[in-house]
Enzyme design. Structure first.
Site, PDB file in Angstrom:
ATOM      1  CG  ASN A   1      -8.368  -2.176  12.139  1.00 42.48           C
ATOM      2  OD1 ASN A   1      -7.468  -2.857  11.647  1.00 42.48           O
ATOM      3  ND2 ASN A   1      -8.803  -1.073  11.571  1.00 42.48           N
TER       4      ASN A   1
ATOM      5  CD  GLU B   1      -8.345   0.416   7.856  1.00 43.86           C
ATOM      6  OE1 GLU B   1      -8.261  -0.532   8.665  1.00 43.86           O
ATOM      7  OE2 GLU B   1      -7.594   1.412   7.905  1.00 43.86           O
TER       8      GLU B   1
ATOM      9  CG  HIS C   1      -5.543  -2.862   8.874  1.00 41.70           C
ATOM     10  ND1 HIS C   1      -5.555  -1.494   9.003  1.00 41.70           N
ATOM     11  CD2 HIS C   1      -4.281  -3.228   9.183  1.00 41.70           C
ATOM     12  CE1 HIS C   1      -4.362  -1.070   9.354  1.00 41.70           C
ATOM     13  NE2 HIS C   1      -3.569  -2.111   9.474  1.00 41.70           N
TER      14      HIS C   1
ATOM     15  CG  ASP D   1      -0.291  -0.482   2.490  1.00 38.37           C
ATOM     16  OD1 ASP D   1       0.942  -0.352   2.615  1.00 38.37           O
ATOM     17  OD2 ASP D   1      -0.989  -0.990   3.375  1.00 38.37           O
TER      18      ASP D   1
HETATM   19  P1  PGA Z   1       2.485  -2.180  12.589  1.00 41.14           P
HETATM   20  O1  PGA Z   1       1.324  -2.169  11.495  1.00 41.14           O
HETATM   21  O2  PGA Z   1       3.468  -3.196  12.125  1.00 41.14           O
HETATM   22  O3  PGA Z   1       3.019  -0.786  12.561  1.00 41.14           O
HETATM   23  O4  PGA Z   1       1.839  -2.563  13.873  1.00 41.14           O
HETATM   24  C1  PGA Z   1       0.768  -3.367  11.063  1.00 41.14           C
HETATM   25  C2  PGA Z   1      -0.410  -3.071  10.165  1.00 41.14           C
HETATM   26  O5  PGA Z   1      -1.115  -2.082  10.405  1.00 41.14           O
HETATM   27  O6  PGA Z   1      -0.625  -3.841   9.223  1.00 41.14           O
END
Ligand code: PGA
Length: 265
Positions: free
Chosen positions: A133, A140, A135, A63
């Site tokens: 959450n 999301e 995702h 992304d």
């Molecule tokens: P993080 O993000 O490694 O910064 O916890 C993971 C994600 O949001 O996929």
């Protein structure tokens, strides 16, 4: 389940290395965020030690934010340069990020990105983190489980989590372009890393909860070949831990004895 975030990164890097040994021109799907930083350090270490080359590898990132220029330090292009590309022998022409050039319609980026992935022969190994959450990428909760690369509006929780990386008052992106869930599901193999207590609930929902768009990572229950590497803290809410540890050890023993097996190699 591994003892620490450091061990998760070490084991993850070993898995990437195994794939590259079998297929030196592999197509890797890459993730950003805090979790994979240690994995990239391990891979850089292996490159410096002469154990690995990325010279023939192509990459597709999950992304990128919309409205942030590639040379902005907050962009995922800049992150990749800083944390990985800038330290290994990868050819930048083979690195892809779903960024929208200024003035272009962001809705055209997704289909183009999908075409590039297809043209490269598909993703051999997709590296993933997981949001608190649930995702994956910026898919999301409530994202279509059959989605493709497209523009996504970030959830409030994601904006909040990501704000830790910004200075107060800085422009905070609320839109991104992300690989879709169907795009991720098409990768031949998936490696998901999760560390820290904040991820425990999402990890348990992903592995033991129902398959639901409200926890996008839960779709991975339907993927043919997923490895989930977690530390103690991220594993804490799993009910069936002893069994996962056992299967992990048995698998490792088989791989050690016979070498990692890839049906298509
Ligand atoms: P993080 O993000 O490694 O910064 O916890 C993971 C994600 O949001 O996929």
């Amino acid at each position: 389940m591994l003892d620490s975030a450091g061990k998760v990164a070490e084991r993850g890097a070993e898995l990437v290395a195994r794939v590259l040994r079998v297929r030196p021109n592999a197509v890797l799907g890459l993730a950003t965020g805090k979790t994979p930083i240690k994995l990239y350090r391990q891979l850089i270490g292996k490159y410096r030690a002469g154990e690995l080359s990325f010279g023939r590898v192509s990459t597709f990132n999950l992304d990128e934010y919309l409205g942030i220029e590639p040379d902005d330090p907050r962009s995922y292009r800049a992150y990749m340069e800083r944390e990985f590309f800038g330290h290994v022998d990868i050819d930048r022409a083979n690195t892809h990020i779903p960024a929208c050039p200024p003035g272009e319609n962001p809705k055209q980026v997704g289909p183009r990105y999908e075409e590039r992935i297809r043209h490269a022969g598909g993703i051999d190994l997709q590296i993933l983190g997981i949001g608190q959450n649930g995702h994956i990428g910026f898919n999301e909760p409530s994202s279509s489980l059959n989605s493709r690369t497209r523009v996504k509006t970030l959830a409030g929780k994601t904006v909040e989590d990501n704000s830790e990386l910004l200075s107060p008052g800085e422009f905070q992106p609320r839109l991104a372009i992300t690989m879709g869930i169907a795009t991720i599901m098409q990768a031949r193999r998936v490696l998901l890393l999760a560390t820290g207590a904040k991820k425990a609930a999402a990890v348990a929902q992903m592995v033991e909860g129902p398959v639901t768009a409200m926890c996008p990572a839960s779709i991975l229950q339907m993927h043919e070949y997923v490895t989930v590497l977690v530390d103690e803290a991220a594993a804490a809410a799993l009910k069936n831990r002893a069994y996962y540890d056992l299967t992990f050890r048995e698998n490792e023993a088989l791989d050690e004895r016979f070498g990692a097996y890839y049906a298509d190699s």
